[in-house]
Design a protein around this motif. Sequence first.
Motif, PDB file in Angstrom:
ATOM      1  N   ARG A 205      59.034 -45.402  53.294  1.00 27.53           N
ATOM      2  CA  ARG A 205      58.413 -46.591  53.865  1.00 27.53           C
ATOM      3  C   ARG A 205      59.455 -47.616  54.295  1.00 27.53           C
ATOM      4  O   ARG A 205      59.307 -48.260  55.341  1.00 27.53           O
ATOM      5  CB  ARG A 205      57.413 -47.180  52.870  1.00 27.53           C
ATOM      6  CG  ARG A 205      56.126 -46.345  52.776  1.00 27.53           C
ATOM      7  CD  ARG A 205      55.140 -46.906  51.780  1.00 27.53           C
ATOM      8  NE  ARG A 205      55.411 -46.419  50.437  1.00 27.53           N
ATOM      9  CZ  ARG A 205      55.762 -47.163  49.406  1.00 27.53           C
ATOM     10  NH1 ARG A 205      55.924 -48.465  49.551  1.00 27.53           N
ATOM     11  NH2 ARG A 205      55.970 -46.628  48.230  1.00 27.53           N
ATOM     12  N   VAL A 206      60.500 -47.775  53.510  1.00 21.87           N
ATOM     13  CA  VAL A 206      61.587 -48.678  53.913  1.00 21.87           C
ATOM     14  C   VAL A 206      62.221 -48.178  55.202  1.00 21.87           C
ATOM     15  O   VAL A 206      62.451 -48.948  56.156  1.00 21.87           O
ATOM     16  CB  VAL A 206      62.639 -48.798  52.793  1.00 21.87           C
ATOM     17  CG1 VAL A 206      63.887 -49.509  53.298  1.00 21.87           C
ATOM     18  CG2 VAL A 206      62.065 -49.545  51.588  1.00 21.87           C
ATOM     19  N   GLU A 207      62.510 -46.885  55.247  1.00 19.11           N
ATOM     20  CA  GLU A 207      63.134 -46.325  56.443  1.00 19.11           C
ATOM     21  C   GLU A 207      62.226 -46.418  57.661  1.00 19.11           C
ATOM     22  O   GLU A 207      62.698 -46.593  58.792  1.00 19.11           O
ATOM     23  CB  GLU A 207      63.552 -44.869  56.194  1.00 19.11           C
ATOM     24  CG  GLU A 207      64.760 -44.736  55.285  1.00 19.11           C
ATOM     25  CD  GLU A 207      65.966 -45.514  55.797  1.00 19.11           C
ATOM     26  OE1 GLU A 207      66.282 -45.413  57.015  1.00 19.11           O
ATOM     27  OE2 GLU A 207      66.580 -46.251  55.001  1.00 19.11           O
ATOM     28  N   GLN A 208      60.911 -46.320  57.439  1.00 13.18           N
ATOM     29  CA  GLN A 208      59.981 -46.446  58.556  1.00 13.18           C
ATOM     30  C   GLN A 208      60.092 -47.832  59.191  1.00 13.18           C
ATOM     31  O   GLN A 208      60.157 -47.968  60.418  1.00 13.18           O
ATOM     32  CB  GLN A 208      58.548 -46.223  58.066  1.00 13.18           C
ATOM     33  CG  GLN A 208      57.497 -46.240  59.160  1.00 13.18           C
ATOM     34  CD  GLN A 208      57.543 -45.004  60.034  1.00 13.18           C
ATOM     35  OE1 GLN A 208      57.324 -43.902  59.573  1.00 13.18           O
ATOM     36  NE2 GLN A 208      57.849 -45.195  61.308  1.00 13.18           N
ATOM     37  N   LEU A 209      60.139 -48.872  58.369  1.00 17.29           N
ATOM     38  CA  LEU A 209      60.278 -50.228  58.907  1.00 17.29           C
ATOM     39  C   LEU A 209      61.604 -50.390  59.653  1.00 17.29           C
ATOM     40  O   LEU A 209      61.665 -51.023  60.715  1.00 17.29           O
ATOM     41  CB  LEU A 209      60.172 -51.254  57.778  1.00 17.29           C
ATOM     42  CG  LEU A 209      58.781 -51.429  57.180  1.00 17.29           C
ATOM     43  CD1 LEU A 209      58.835 -52.380  55.980  1.00 17.29           C
ATOM     44  CD2 LEU A 209      57.789 -51.980  58.212  1.00 17.29           C
ATOM     45  N   ARG A 210      62.658 -49.810  59.112  1.00 15.72           N
ATOM     46  CA  ARG A 210      63.961 -49.903  59.793  1.00 15.72           C
ATOM     47  C   ARG A 210      63.936 -49.193  61.142  1.00 15.72           C
ATOM     48  O   ARG A 210      64.505 -49.678  62.125  1.00 15.72           O
ATOM     49  CB  ARG A 210      65.046 -49.329  58.887  1.00 15.72           C
ATOM     50  CG  ARG A 210      65.323 -50.211  57.666  1.00 15.72           C
ATOM     51  CD  ARG A 210      66.226 -49.538  56.655  1.00 15.72           C
ATOM     52  NE  ARG A 210      66.527 -50.436  55.543  1.00 15.72           N
ATOM     53  CZ  ARG A 210      67.014 -50.039  54.375  1.00 15.72           C
ATOM     54  NH1 ARG A 210      67.259 -48.735  54.165  1.00 15.72           N
ATOM     55  NH2 ARG A 210      67.244 -50.917  53.419  1.00 15.72           N
ATOM     56  N   LYS A 211      63.271 -48.042  61.189  1.00 18.76           N
ATOM     57  CA  LYS A 211      63.168 -47.329  62.467  1.00 18.76           C
ATOM     58  C   LYS A 211      62.376 -48.152  63.482  1.00 18.76           C
ATOM     59  O   LYS A 211      62.683 -48.120  64.684  1.00 18.76           O
ATOM     60  CB  LYS A 211      62.495 -45.973  62.261  1.00 18.76           C
ATOM     61  CG  LYS A 211      63.378 -44.953  61.555  1.00 18.76           C
ATOM     62  CD  LYS A 211      62.610 -43.666  61.302  1.00 18.76           C
ATOM     63  CE  LYS A 211      63.469 -42.644  60.555  1.00 18.76           C
ATOM     64  NZ  LYS A 211      62.689 -41.411  60.237  1.00 18.76           N
TER      65      LYS A 211
END
Length: 319
Positions: A88-94
């Motif tokens: 989920r963190v990586e999704q926001l960064r993407k």
Amino acid sequence: MCDHLTAAGSDGRAGSDGPALSGAGVRADVGEVRRFWEGLGLPGIVDVHTHFMPERVLRKVWAYFDALGPLTGGIAWPITYRGEERERVEQLRKFGVRAFTAMLYPHKPGMARWLNDWAAGFARRTPDCLHTATLFPEDGVEGYVRDAVESGARIFKAHVQVGAYDPADAALDGAWGLLAEAGVPVVIHCGSGPAPGKHTGPEPIGRVLARHPRLRLIVAHLGMPEYEDFLDLAERYEEVRLDTTMAFTDFSERLAPFPGRALPRLAGLRHRILLGSDFPNIPYPYAHQLHALERLGLGDAWLRAVCHDNAARLFGLPA
């Protein structure tokens, strides 16, 4: 434009084994979000209303949505981004979200300090998360709020509906005063959507603002469904802001449509409207919230202010 129905199965609910979006759907979602802010000439977006909390707590929240608990208004609410914390963190960064929050909240006494300890650790290991804290009307609240502020908390979350408390409770008065003096913003769910509570609506929080007019309140969901009443408060108190969480989406417009007559007021408050999404607990792709704001027709300058500049200024983010 993304439609929330693409995020759910044929029965209108997401499965419990993973995110409702995967593969090509995820890539398309990322592309839509990035095209949105790149087209506005922004360095990314800032989302002041995203949820991160201890995993066992979040799983209980998702189970509540799946079971159509009373506070959901009995509405089918598929969770689109049901991944692990790291995903989920990586999704926001993407997506290009430059800064986000860890909105978490207690529903009973004795939880807030423990949640704040967890959130401090999450902020340390997640530098793009604005250090978030919470509170509850209970003995010792002013002390742990002070501890959180002194440890670097940059934003608080209060949830009048879930906590079932009066925000004007005398037990919270010292904490509100401390936060007003420190200038730390508070995202507060105090509107009566999706289901009203004993202390939701503009009147209880209005009593808090009468005592603490410099309190930096960010009213979640634009105060849905009492939109105009909360616009009144924002026009009366210069430190009151509103976040866009779920407002104007197809999902919310069916349940609590924003009154068209109030759009000029929303335009006039452009410097005090902040992007919020409710990620990951949303029943549609993330891009749909952005397109819902775009289709209001309030212009690119309004979108730039709401989706980035207002929050960047409030939290002192680098250009």
